[in-house]
Design a protein around this motif. Structure first.
Motif, short mmCIF file in Angstrom:
data_model
loop_
_atom_site.label_atom_id
_atom_site.label_comp_id
_atom_site.label_asym_id
_atom_site.label_seq_id
_atom_site.Cartn_x
_atom_site.Cartn_y
_atom_site.Cartn_z
N GLY A 87 0.84 -1.20 0.15
CA GLY A 87 0.04 0.53 -0.39
C GLY A 87 0.89 1.37 0.08
N ALA A 88 2.33 1.40 -0.20
CA ALA A 88 2.57 2.42 0.37
C ALA A 88 2.88 3.15 -1.43
CB ALA A 88 4.21 1.75 0.65
N VAL A 89 2.43 2.91 -2.42
CA VAL A 89 2.47 3.19 -3.24
C VAL A 89 0.82 4.85 -2.93
CG1 VAL A 89 0.33 1.97 -4.49
CG2 VAL A 89 1.32 3.43 -6.10
N LYS A 90 0.07 4.68 -1.74
CA LYS A 90 -1.03 5.44 -1.92
C LYS A 90 -0.04 6.72 -1.59
CE LYS A 90 -3.13 3.26 1.30
NZ LYS A 90 -3.94 3.02 2.73
N ASN A 91 1.58 6.49 -0.35
CA ASN A 91 1.95 7.69 -0.13
C ASN A 91 2.88 8.15 -1.10
OD1 ASN A 91 1.12 6.22 2.40
ND2 ASN A 91 2.79 5.12 2.55
N ILE A 92 3.02 7.74 -2.04
CA ILE A 92 3.17 8.20 -3.26
C ILE A 92 2.73 9.45 -4.02
CG2 ILE A 92 5.11 7.61 -5.40
CD1 ILE A 92 6.28 4.86 -3.48
N LEU A 93 1.82 8.38 -4.58
CA LEU A 93 1.20 9.25 -5.53
C LEU A 93 -0.02 10.29 -4.98
CD1 LEU A 93 -0.82 6.15 -6.88
CD2 LEU A 93 1.39 7.57 -7.89
N SER A 94 -0.13 10.35 -3.20
CA SER A 94 -0.20 11.88 -2.46
C SER A 94 0.10 12.61 -2.24
CB SER A 94 -1.18 11.15 -1.17
OG SER A 94 -0.59 10.55 -0.30
N SER A 95 1.29 11.98 -2.58
CA SER A 95 2.47 13.37 -2.18
C SER A 95 2.59 14.21 -3.14
CB SER A 95 3.48 12.69 -1.57
OG SER A 95 4.70 11.97 -2.69
N ILE B 207 -6.23 3.39 -6.30
CA ILE B 207 -5.55 2.15 -5.79
C ILE B 207 -5.62 2.64 -4.50
CG2 ILE B 207 -3.42 3.33 -4.55
CD1 ILE B 207 -3.25 3.39 -7.70
N LYS B 208 -5.76 1.14 -4.24
CA LYS B 208 -6.65 0.66 -2.68
C LYS B 208 -5.36 0.64 -1.63
CE LYS B 208 -10.01 -0.36 -4.54
NZ LYS B 208 -11.74 0.01 -3.91
#
Lengths: 277, 314
Positions: free
Chosen positions: A107-115, A276-277
């Motif tokens: 789920g680390a992709v969430k932190n990348i795309l939301s930044s 993105i989940k």
């Protein structure tokens, strides 16, 4: 994009799994070099190997095999062991997992795309990093035999344009085709966002087409033509070329290109609006 | 006029025939702690996911720091930190390694940013402990540290106290208050527990079935939920004089329909009608109103929910 690659390199080299994968990769490469295609231990059973230059007919079928004696040494080792590169597509799989699939799994992709990092930037950074990793692993496949051969038997020759050209003729298309297959793995990662799906589909796609075509050939020889479009077999064709590129190089390169283009376009189309989940 | 940090214009999100967020308009101003309240499945997380680019709106417009274009929004998101749902970091990395990864990824040149973020959430002493071995409370704090890493102007926290023990909830609340006071960070915090949000939020948005059913300030909410005595009298002017001169209180409000609301004298309720009657004010009814936050929240939900119950789960 550079920041993503730098950060990913920082991350993957802090994972035990990557060191295990690298160790397995190096061990297998060394074993493949030390144990020839015939399964004989170099330096114990043989000190030279015979390779064949393949002469093709106009229709691409093999006309003649001309035996070429190659003395075992560091210089010629890449020609003798060019056929080990078809394993690279499997050995590279853990790196696709560590570089891409883990982002989705954790789920680390969430932190990348939301930044504020755009999806395109993220997508192409992953492709670039995998190209870099593929090239690095291919370089290991090329240079490790040279180093081991030189240690065991001496270098045994000189480096000239002809030599470099012959090496490039075998290894560059293989790198290109291996990366084309890696692109398929990246596509699967972006499409399914799961490590399990990546592992299953990636391995199945490398085996199933050949098996299915082999079954079809039993019914009709015509299906043999389809083998030309199986990328794993194309990689093998180059790896067994033994010093000269086969005549269907353009076709193989075109197939690789199609795999790449479809994977990249398909991947970006699926990912750019994906949940993105 | 306060600077607007986040604004949505009729933003909606549909999944097939299900409408998860329906024409929501919100405005969050600089310095706000905006509490987004709603039951599970009300659409809070979907709204947050649209703001954080994890999903895209089906219609409507989003404005972040005045930016509305795709590239402008991405640039604006660099000024934003967020933790959406459960903090998700790399399980095999320690707290420091995880933050160092994101520092490199975001191109933050200040190497001490990692230490500063860990200090802010009291996670400096976790050493080599891997994220996968963290308790949920530690994960929540590390999530907040990640949100703080780029020194953001705006932080979005989705259910930040989920899974925290009472001590952890207090710590998280104090941390948020401190960050707002010390660094001037604007917050948007979602929760389904109004009483918890009421301890920190300055403004509220109540969302139900994907619709924003009420926006109000902290003062408005306190007023709605304040304990009071409702007194029906024949003459409100006269009653007001009695309250001020005899009972010495100004904590009352005169409403229409001859009603006065008194926010005082809970310890000695009997004295109130006695004083009014003694001074010629006739009291026809006296009721103690004690709406707590949850009651108020439920009354709002019930007011918009059809008699046959909720219509969907988003």
């Amino acid at each position: 994009m550079r920041n993503i690659i730098k950060a990913d390199l920082y991350r993957i080299f802090r994972s035990k799994g990557v060191y295990i994968a690298l160790a397995v990769f190096l061990l297998l490469t060394v074993l493949q070099v030390l144990f020839g295609a015939d399964g004989l231990v170099i330096g114990v059973m043989v000190d030279s190997d015979i390779r064949y230059d393949v002469v093709y007919n106009a229709d691409g079928t093999v006309s003649e095999l001309i035996p070429q004696e190659i003395t075992m040494n560091g210089r010629d080792a890449p020609f003798i062991f060019a056929d080990v590169t078809d394993n690279l597509i499997y050995l590279i799989l853990p790196f696709i997992v560590f570089i891409v699939a883990v982002d989705f799994q954790s789920g680390a992709v969430k932190n990348i795309l939301s930044s504020g990092i755009s999806r395109y930037k993220y997508f192409f950074a992953k492709f670039s990093l995998m190209a870099l990793v593929s090239a690095s692993l291919m370089a290991v496949y090329l240079f490790l035999p040279i180093i081991l051969g030189t240690i065991l038997y001496g270098y045994g020759g000189e480096i000239n344009g002809e030599y470099i050209s012959a090496i490039a003729e075998i290894y560059l298309p293989q790198f290109y085709l291996v990366f084309a297959y890696v692109c398929v793995g990246l596509f699967v990662s972006f499409a399914f966002k799961s490590v399990a799906a990546l592992n299953t589909i990636y391995i199945m796609l490398s085996l199933l087409p050949t098996i299915i075509i082999a079954i079809l050939i039993e019914y009709n020889e015509w299906y043999a033509k389809l083998l030309d479009y199986v990328i794993v077999l194309a990689i093998k064709t180059f790896s067994l070329a033994g010093g000269s590129a086969p005549p269907d190089t353009p076709k193989a390169l075109m197939i690789g290109g199609i795999y790449m283009i479809f994977s990249i376009i398909g991947g970006i189309l699926l990912f750019r609006k994906a949940e993105i989940k | 006029m306060s600077q607007i940090v986040l604004q949505t214009h009729s933003i909606s999100k549909h999944y097939g025939t299900t409408c998860a967020v329906d024409n929501v308009n919100i405005v969050i101003k600089k310095g706000d702690i905006y509490g987004l309240i709603g039951r599970n499945g009300a659409g809070k997380t979907t709204l947050i996911r649209m703001i954080t680019a994890l999903t895209f709106a089906s219609s409507g417009e989003l404005s972040l720091f005045g930016q509305t274009s795709a590239s402008g929004l991405n640039a604006a998101r660099c000024r934003m930190g967020s933790v959406v749902e459960i903090p998700a970091l790399y399980p095999h990395l320690s707290a420091r390694q995880n933050l160092e990864y994101y520092r490199k990824l975001r191109g933050i040149p200040n190497k001490s940013a990692v230490d500063e973020a860990l200090t802010a959430v009291n996670l400096m002493d976790t050493d080599k402990k891997k994220f996968r071995n963290f308790s949920l409370g530690m994960k929540q704090r590390l999530g907040l540290a990640l949100a703080l890493l780029s020194n953001p102007d705006f932080i979005i926290l989705d259910e930040p106290t989920n899974g925290l023990d009472p001590m952890g909830i207090v710590e998280m609340r104090e941390m948020i208050k401190r960050l707002r006071t010390d660094r001037g960070i604007t917050f948007m915090i979602s929760s389904h527990i109004l009483s918890e949000l009421s301890l920190i939020a300055t403004r509220y948005g109540i969302i139900h079935d994907g619709k924003m059913i009420k926006e109000l300030t902290d003062a408005e909410l306190r007023e709605k939920c304040q304990r009071c005595l409702s007194i029906k009298v024949d003459d409100t002017k006269k009653a007001a004089v009695v309250l001020e001169t005899v009972l010495n209180t100004t904590m009352y409000k005169v409403l229409s329909n001859n009603e006065i609301r008194l926010y005082d004298y809970f310890d000695n309720i009997a004295e109130v009608p006695l004083a009014l009657n003694t001074h010629g004010v006739r009291v026809s009814a006296l009721t103690e109103i004690n709406d707590n936050l949850e009651d108020y929240f439920m009354s709002l939900i019930e007011a918009v929910t059809p008699a046959n119950g909720g219509k969907k789960d988003a």
